[in-house]
Enzyme design. Sequence first.
Site, PDB file in Angstrom:
ATOM      1  N   ILE A 255       0.866  -1.180   0.000  1.00  0.00           N
ATOM      2  CA  ILE A 255       0.000   0.000   0.000  1.00  0.00           C
ATOM      3  C   ILE A 255       0.898   1.224   0.000  1.00  0.00           C
ATOM      4  O   ILE A 255       1.877   1.289   0.745  1.00  0.00           O
ATOM      5  CB  ILE A 255      -0.968   0.017   1.200  1.00  0.00           C
ATOM      6  CG1 ILE A 255      -1.908   1.233   1.111  1.00  0.00           C
ATOM      7  CG2 ILE A 255      -0.244  -0.039   2.526  1.00  0.00           C
ATOM      8  CD1 ILE A 255      -3.083   1.183   2.075  1.00  0.00           C
ATOM      9  N   VAL A 257       0.657   5.586  -0.606  1.00  0.00           N
ATOM     10  CA  VAL A 257       0.118   6.889  -0.991  1.00  0.00           C
ATOM     11  C   VAL A 257       1.305   7.702  -1.503  1.00  0.00           C
ATOM     12  O   VAL A 257       2.342   7.771  -0.849  1.00  0.00           O
ATOM     13  CB  VAL A 257      -0.553   7.604   0.203  1.00  0.00           C
ATOM     14  CG1 VAL A 257      -0.984   9.020  -0.188  1.00  0.00           C
ATOM     15  CG2 VAL A 257      -1.750   6.800   0.688  1.00  0.00           C
ATOM     16  N   LYS A 264      -2.601  13.248   4.758  1.00  0.00           N
ATOM     17  CA  LYS A 264      -3.811  14.035   4.484  1.00  0.00           C
ATOM     18  C   LYS A 264      -5.072  13.174   4.599  1.00  0.00           C
ATOM     19  O   LYS A 264      -6.151  13.608   4.202  1.00  0.00           O
ATOM     20  CB  LYS A 264      -3.728  14.652   3.082  1.00  0.00           C
ATOM     21  CG  LYS A 264      -2.583  15.646   2.933  1.00  0.00           C
ATOM     22  CD  LYS A 264      -2.550  16.267   1.549  1.00  0.00           C
ATOM     23  CE  LYS A 264      -1.407  17.275   1.442  1.00  0.00           C
ATOM     24  NZ  LYS A 264      -1.344  17.917   0.111  1.00  0.00           N
ATOM     25  N   GLY A 265      -4.938  11.965   5.119  1.00  0.00           N
ATOM     26  CA  GLY A 265      -6.104  11.108   5.316  1.00  0.00           C
ATOM     27  C   GLY A 265      -6.391  10.155   4.185  1.00  0.00           C
ATOM     28  O   GLY A 265      -7.308   9.334   4.278  1.00  0.00           O
ATOM     29  N   GLY A 267      -4.512   7.661   3.014  1.00  0.00           N
ATOM     30  CA  GLY A 267      -4.183   6.286   3.379  1.00  0.00           C
ATOM     31  C   GLY A 267      -5.280   5.652   4.210  1.00  0.00           C
ATOM     32  O   GLY A 267      -5.657   4.494   3.995  1.00  0.00           O
ATOM     33  N   SER A 268      -5.807   6.403   5.166  1.00  0.00           N
ATOM     34  CA  SER A 268      -6.902   5.898   5.992  1.00  0.00           C
ATOM     35  C   SER A 268      -8.147   5.636   5.150  1.00  0.00           C
ATOM     36  O   SER A 268      -8.876   4.666   5.379  1.00  0.00           O
ATOM     37  CB  SER A 268      -7.226   6.914   7.093  1.00  0.00           C
ATOM     38  OG  SER A 268      -6.139   7.052   7.972  1.00  0.00           O
ATOM     39  N   GLU A 289       0.520  -8.076   5.224  1.00  0.00           N
ATOM     40  CA  GLU A 289       1.832  -8.717   5.147  1.00  0.00           C
ATOM     41  C   GLU A 289       2.914  -7.761   5.636  1.00  0.00           C
ATOM     42  O   GLU A 289       3.185  -6.746   5.009  1.00  0.00           O
ATOM     43  CB  GLU A 289       2.119  -9.132   3.706  1.00  0.00           C
ATOM     44  CG  GLU A 289       3.453  -9.830   3.515  1.00  0.00           C
ATOM     45  CD  GLU A 289       3.711 -10.218   2.074  1.00  0.00           C
ATOM     46  OE1 GLU A 289       4.847 -10.580   1.760  1.00  0.00           O
ATOM     47  OE2 GLU A 289       2.765 -10.146   1.257  1.00  0.00           O
TER      48      GLU A 289
END
Length: 468
Positions: A255, A257, A264-265, A267-268, A289
Amino acid sequence: MGKKQQLPDADQLPEQKKKRRVGFPNTDAGVEPNDCIKIYLVSKKEEVGTSDGFCINPVDLNSFFEDDEKIYGYQGLKITIWVSSISFHALADITFQGKSDGGKGITDLKSALEKIFGETLSDNKDDFLQTFSTENNFISSVVSHGEKLQTKASNGHVTHFNGTSEAASSDLEVVRLKIDNLAAGHLYSRLVPLVLLLVDGSNPIDVTDPSWELYLLTQKKIDHPENTQHLLLGFAALYRFYHYPDGSRLRLSQILVLPPYQHKGFGSHLVEVLSNVAISENVYDLTVEEPQEYFQHVRTSFDIKRLLAFEPANEAVKSAVLRLKQGKLSKKAHIPRFLPSPDVVDEVRKTLKINKKQFLQCWEILIYLGLDPLEKHTEDYVTIISKRVKADILGKDSEVAGKQVIEVQSVHDVETSFVMFRSQCGEVGGVQMDEDQTKTQEQQLQQLVDERIKEVKLIAEKVSQKHA
């Protein structure tokens, strides 16, 4: 009687007998790639050739270079690389004051850079600049081949972002593509350099394996009413495993960004969508993982928020907090492990798709959040964490009764040459360590406890601010 021989003056010796001075050339010390390479992410051609783009900080450029992870044979070396956020092609500019073999050879810079950037590395600046117009719709074209995901799961256990978050923007889209889709494989191959540079210890996924899924987080840009473009903010790669008898499990492998959009949010937001996919498709669970520390912080904060709204978990936490508040655990001979029941663990997995390992990470933070007043119960809480850490490192039986350590000779490492075994017939042995070893072990365990307490406090503070 012998006569002492008088030695002639050195200046009077024949030329061939004069003492010669031997000189040693300066050995090339090399330069670390981290010190001479700058990488910029650029969104328009005017930023190429300048430092106006977003300067990214790779995990470790040195690891991509052989010969002691250094560059040899160059004086005054500067390497500047621009990576297009439109097409994800790259252009390198290499300048140096001089080039010579100083005893270590001359590093093949083109070959070294191609190990990172592969076919995305352009040799021609004009060709690279043209990609800002010829591939302006590259991301939009890839998105058109994918499945636009809904951000609400079917059973209602979905969390929504605070309206003030940048990630709550209505022009955000998450699109899913199977990696064997030609467009998805083409895009991922261009993203590999950023994965290698920015994700520690990462390796490219196998784009020929249809079990891989690519999730793209994009933001729509409308230049003209008839022309909608997509800006890639980040992506995630998940692997879908078979789970007996007729289900599946999802594992998040990568993952990322992109650096200009971090903190800045976004990723969430991507984690939220992935969790909702796991719930709506009723997979067995969603695992990660080898999560990096920062991502684990984001993931746990998100899961804590969901668990606080999940009644079975809340009731279990209240019960554990009540037992903890009975107090004076540090003075008890046997300290209970404040763990959730197997039924609660299973319910959390079934409903929220949070696996047991992650739930137990969240569990300790949920207990911390439930302590009120906190100061009164801090000592007992730390005692619980200490017991858990000790059990994780030394085993559930923290007294390790019946285990013995015997030193053995070894030509490899004398300090770590030993054999551990469990005594038979009930013999009491115990791990034999001298006073210094015992003290070192205690210090290491205490350091782990302190780090865990610090992590708990940081996440608890973050979650409390969101719910204030």
